[in-house]
Design an enzyme around this catalytic site. Structure first.
Site, PDB file in Angstrom:
ATOM      1  CB  ALA A  14      -0.942  -0.019   1.195  1.00  0.00           C
ATOM      2  CG  ASP A  28       5.740  -3.043  -4.171  1.00  0.00           C
ATOM      3  OD1 ASP A  28       6.819  -3.311  -4.755  1.00  0.00           O
ATOM      4  OD2 ASP A  28       4.844  -2.347  -4.676  1.00  0.00           O
ATOM      5  CD  GLU A  78       8.645   3.727  -1.724  1.00  0.00           C
ATOM      6  OE1 GLU A  78       8.287   4.273  -2.787  1.00  0.00           O
ATOM      7  OE2 GLU A  78       8.006   2.805  -1.196  1.00  0.00           O
ATOM      8  CG  HIS A  85       6.266   1.946  -4.895  1.00  0.00           C
ATOM      9  ND1 HIS A  85       6.236   3.044  -4.080  1.00  0.00           N
ATOM     10  CD2 HIS A  85       4.974   1.706  -5.217  1.00  0.00           C
ATOM     11  CE1 HIS A  85       4.987   3.466  -3.927  1.00  0.00           C
ATOM     12  NE2 HIS A  85       4.198   2.666  -4.619  1.00  0.00           N
ATOM     13  N   GLY A 125       3.887  -2.268  -7.274  1.00  0.00           N
ATOM     14  CA  GLY A 125       2.460  -2.559  -7.244  1.00  0.00           C
ATOM     15  C   GLY A 125       1.711  -2.170  -8.501  1.00  0.00           C
ATOM     16  CB  ALA A 126       0.928   0.923 -10.077  1.00  0.00           C
TER      17      ALA A 126
END
Length: 530
Positions: free
Chosen positions: A233, A258, A263, A281, A283-284
């Site tokens: 998330a 993730d 970051e 990161h 996720g998308a």
């Protein structure tokens, strides 16, 4: 023609959507990395389309004199100062549905990767080892999956968990019983209960002041020693050091992350803990999701700039393209009502009540109520202090309660809006409607009927209903050099309270207003601007 700056990488198809909708586009995909240069040029645009690289800070927004909308291709808006944008009346949009499936799938993949230790087993095998006994995994079938946050993405994860024959429990204060039943999940009342029951916990929440470090050391200690924690998330939802300690000490079986508190994550306590799967990161990060969110943000921004439609805004009510033309005349009515009430109210406002009667009661009330509130607060707080976007928040901060009521058509006009303002000393109302010419008309003030079209400059008086008042007022205005353009009268009863609302050619100066108030019949006089 509205002009949009794209400061991050969007697809050619997204750029073309803007052009096809009649929006001029300046595509500079590397500009977002140069904050100083962005601040120099952003003032020339009506819209700003971004991904995650562009940081839209308060300093950037301060330079964006004509900016009307910021569109984020993706869900997270951590890189946008939403309060600063709201204060300037800039709508902030995201695309919450474009990458829901992709992010949910990544969470499921991370769950499997942790349960079967896939990354570590892969590295071991590539190193020439054959350590079957070392990488003993655990089945997910029959286990309890705890979903914290059951919105767009969390809901998809929940249904995937059900499909895997897991027992799914969910904690989300906004999850209704019907929605939980549809998803096939059990709603849990507290996050603590979920943590004690779940074999796998997956987070799907935004990061806010309330959710930062939601899983602290105390809550992590509630989890089963055999449990695993998944976070795809937002970074900062978990105390990463506390989690690393739990993993190192064997108080938790594993974790898969993730996202991280900082970051790009160059170093992190989780990197040194056992049984952790980490990804940068992702996720998308699928071709389908990246294209979907780019197309969606282009469509949303173009619809807003060209038609006034608002979709997926984080700081403004949604308005569809179909609703926008229907709302327009009633927005004008609400602006007039709010402006009138704000200029004649002299005491602290405690509550505003808005009755939407007939036609406006069938519409989307959020933009209408926001318009009333903004127009009413402007005279009290200053022109630049509040707008339609920030008005609900500003009212809440000042303790102003707002209520809405829909009513069926009634009265001589059938459809109208009535605004009632409750102050520390009194309660007063004003009502207005839309005439056949599409323009607003005041139809009632303080319960007294009249008919008056808002004018740029107006004079409002309350007086005793006595013979000769109109002549005395007219003579006084003539002597003061104030020319009357329109004149509307009304009274509660013969000899009782009466009101007059006049359109005048120029604003009535304070000195002239003082002489009008001095007339023996006058109780109150206000110079108004619309």
């Amino acid at each position: 023609m509205p002009k949009v700056l794209i400061s991050d990488a969007l697809s050619d198809a997204a750029v073309q959507i803007f052009r096809d909708r009649g929006v001029e586009v300046d595509f500079q995909p590397d500009l977002g990395k140069d904050a100083a240069r962005l601040a120099e040029v952003v003032g020339g645009y009506d819209g700003l389309a971004i991904r995650s690289a562009t940081k839209v800070t308060a300093a950037i927004i301060e330079k964006a004199a004509r900016l009307r909308v910021i569109g984020r291709a993706g869900i997270g808006v951590d890189n946008v100062d939403i309060p600063a944008a709201s204060a300037r009346g800039i709508v902030v949009m995201n695309t919450p549905f474009g990458n829901s499936i992709t992010t949910a799938e990544h969470a499921i993949a991370m769950m499997f990767a942790s349960a079967r230790q896939i990354p570590a087993a892969d590295a071991s095998t590539r190193a020439g080892k054959w350590e079957k006994s070392k990488f003993m995994g655990t089945e997910l079938t029959g286990k309890t999956l705890g979903v914290v946050g059951c919105g767009n993405i969390g809901g998809v994860v929940a249904t995937r968990g059900v499909g895997l024959r897991m027992k799914v429990v969910a904690y989300d204060p906004y999850l209704s019983a019907d929605r939980a039943k549809t998803l096939g999940v059990e709603k849990i009342e507290t996050v603590e209960e979920l943590l004690t029951r779940a074999d796998v916990v997956t987070l799907h929440l935004p990061k806010t002041a309330q959710t930062a470090n939601l899983l602290n050391a105390e809550r992590i200690a509630l989890m089963k020693p055999t449990a695993r924690l998944i976070n795809c998330a937002r970074g900062g939802l978990v105390d990463e050091q506390a989690l690393a300690d739990a993993l190192t000490e064997g108080r938790l079986a594993g974790a898969a992350f993730d996202v991280f508190s900082e970051e790009p994550a160059k170093d992190n306590p989780l990197f040194h803990a056992p049984n952790v799967v980490c990804t940068p990161h992702l996720g998308a990060a699928t071709a389908e999701a990246q294209e979907n969110v780019a197309l969606q943000v282009a469509e949303q921004m173009a619809d807003y700039l060209m038609n006034g439609a608002i979709q997926n805004a984080l700081n403004a009510p949604s308005i569809t393209a179909e609703e926008a033309p229907l709302l327009k005349p009633w927005v004008a009515v609400c602006e007039a009502l709010g402006a009138f009430a704000g200029q004649v109210t002299e005491n602290a406002i405690k509550e505003i009540e808005i009755d939407y009667v007939g036609a406006p009661g069938q519409l989307n009330l959020k933009p209408l109520t926001a318009t009333v509130t903004a127009a009413m607060l402007k005279p009290l707080l200053g022109e630049g202090a509040v707008n339609m976007v920030s008005a609900p928040l500003v009212a809440k901060e000042r303790g102003v309660a707002i209520s809405e009521t829909r009513r069926d058509a009634q009265g001589a006009f059938g459809s109208y809006v009535r605004l009632t303002v409750v102050t520390e000393k009194q309660t007063r109302s004003v009502a207005a409607t839309v005439f056949s010419d599409g323009k607003p008309r005041f139809i009632q003030i303080k319960g007294i009927d009249l008919e008056a079209e808002p004018q740029p400059f107006m004079l409002y008086t309350t007086n005793e209903d006595t013979p000769g008042y109109i002549g005395a007022l007219g003579a006084k205005l003539g002597a003061l050099g104030v020319n009357i353009a329109t004149f509307a009268l009304g009274r509660a009863s013969k000899g009782g309270e009466a009101i007059a609302l006049m359109g005048v050619d120029e604003e009535v100066p304070a000195a002239a207003l003082a002489e009008i108030v001095a007339l023996p019949q006058v109780r109150q006089a206000k110079a108004l601007r619309f």
